[in-house]
Design a protein around this motif. Structure first.
Motif, PDB file in Angstrom:
ATOM      1  N   GLY A  16       0.799  -1.219   0.000  1.00 18.46           N
ATOM      2  CA  GLY A  16       0.000   0.000   0.000  1.00 18.46           C
ATOM      3  C   GLY A  16       0.833   1.271   0.000  1.00 18.46           C
ATOM      4  N   SER A  17       1.967   1.242  -0.689  1.00 21.19           N
ATOM      5  CA  SER A  17       2.863   2.394  -0.693  1.00 21.19           C
ATOM      6  C   SER A  17       3.221   2.762  -2.122  1.00 21.19           C
ATOM      7  CB  SER A  17       4.126   2.080   0.113  1.00 21.19           C
ATOM      8  OG  SER A  17       4.904   3.243   0.267  1.00 21.19           O
ATOM      9  N   ASN A  18       4.011   3.816  -2.265  1.00 24.07           N
ATOM     10  CA  ASN A  18       4.514   4.221  -3.579  1.00 24.07           C
ATOM     11  C   ASN A  18       5.900   4.829  -3.394  1.00 24.07           C
ATOM     12  OD1 ASN A  18       4.213   7.097  -2.982  1.00 24.07           O
ATOM     13  ND2 ASN A  18       2.008   6.713  -3.198  1.00 24.07           N
ATOM     14  N   ILE A  19       6.560   5.118  -4.501  1.00 24.17           N
ATOM     15  CA  ILE A  19       7.943   5.602  -4.439  1.00 24.17           C
ATOM     16  C   ILE A  19       8.023   6.953  -3.734  1.00 24.17           C
ATOM     17  CG2 ILE A  19       9.882   6.395  -5.854  1.00 24.17           C
ATOM     18  CD1 ILE A  19       9.235   4.122  -7.787  1.00 24.17           C
ATOM     19  N   ARG A  20       7.075   7.821  -3.975  1.00 29.01           N
ATOM     20  CA  ARG A  20       7.104   9.145  -3.334  1.00 29.01           C
ATOM     21  C   ARG A  20       6.990   9.022  -1.815  1.00 29.01           C
ATOM     22  NH1 ARG A  20       3.042  14.275  -4.057  1.00 29.01           N
ATOM     23  NH2 ARG A  20       4.372  15.698  -2.885  1.00 29.01           N
ATOM     24  N   GLU A  22       7.764   6.419   0.039  1.00 30.74           N
ATOM     25  CA  GLU A  22       8.976   5.776   0.553  1.00 30.74           C
ATOM     26  C   GLU A  22      10.147   6.747   0.567  1.00 30.74           C
ATOM     27  OE1 GLU A  22       9.182   2.749   1.935  1.00 30.74           O
ATOM     28  OE2 GLU A  22       7.024   2.571   1.632  1.00 30.74           O
ATOM     29  N   PHE A  23      10.252   7.586  -0.453  1.00 28.93           N
ATOM     30  CA  PHE A  23      11.317   8.588  -0.475  1.00 28.93           C
ATOM     31  C   PHE A  23      11.144   9.573   0.683  1.00 28.93           C
ATOM     32  CE2 PHE A  23      13.165  12.651  -1.705  1.00 28.93           C
ATOM     33  CZ  PHE A  23      14.462  12.260  -1.983  1.00 28.93           C
ATOM     34  N   GLY A  24       9.925  10.022   0.888  1.00 26.23           N
ATOM     35  CA  GLY A  24       9.646  10.934   2.002  1.00 26.23           C
ATOM     36  C   GLY A  24       9.954  10.308   3.346  1.00 26.23           C
TER      37      GLY A  24
END
Length: 98
Positions: A16-20, A22-24
């Motif tokens: 339930g996540s995305n790259i943005r 995870e980067f944050g």
């Protein structure tokens, strides 16, 4: 490394996540933990250790541990040297006991 490879390798959709996001999260974790690269040399420098060497070792050990945890274990936990043992070593053992 393409974005699809990263999404698939870390199972971002299933979690339930995305790259943005995870980067944050990674940036927030780095900013929260970055104090250690300045405090560690100051504490161990009081015990007579070379501050530059401690700074370098802290950065390298933290980076290696985080990469192993992220890429090998695929687990989002940051790793860094423990400060408690360093305070004990410096102030109780070296400065307190000689």
């Amino acid at each position: 490394m393409g974005m699809e490879f990263i999404k698939n390798y870390f199972n971002l959709a299933e979690r339930g996540s995305n790259i943005r996001a995870e980067f944050g999260a990674g940036l927030a974790t780095f900013l929260t933990m970055s104090y250690i690269i300045f405090v560690q040399p100051a504490v161990l420098g009081a015990a007579g250790m070379d501050k530059g060497a401690v700074f370098t070792a802290t950065c390298l050990a933290s980076a290696l541990a985080c990469f192993i945890m992220g890429f090998y274990a695929n687990y989002p936990i940051a790793q860094a040297p423990l400060m408690g043992e360093n305070f004990f070593f410096t102030y109780a053992v070296v400065l307190g006991m000689g």
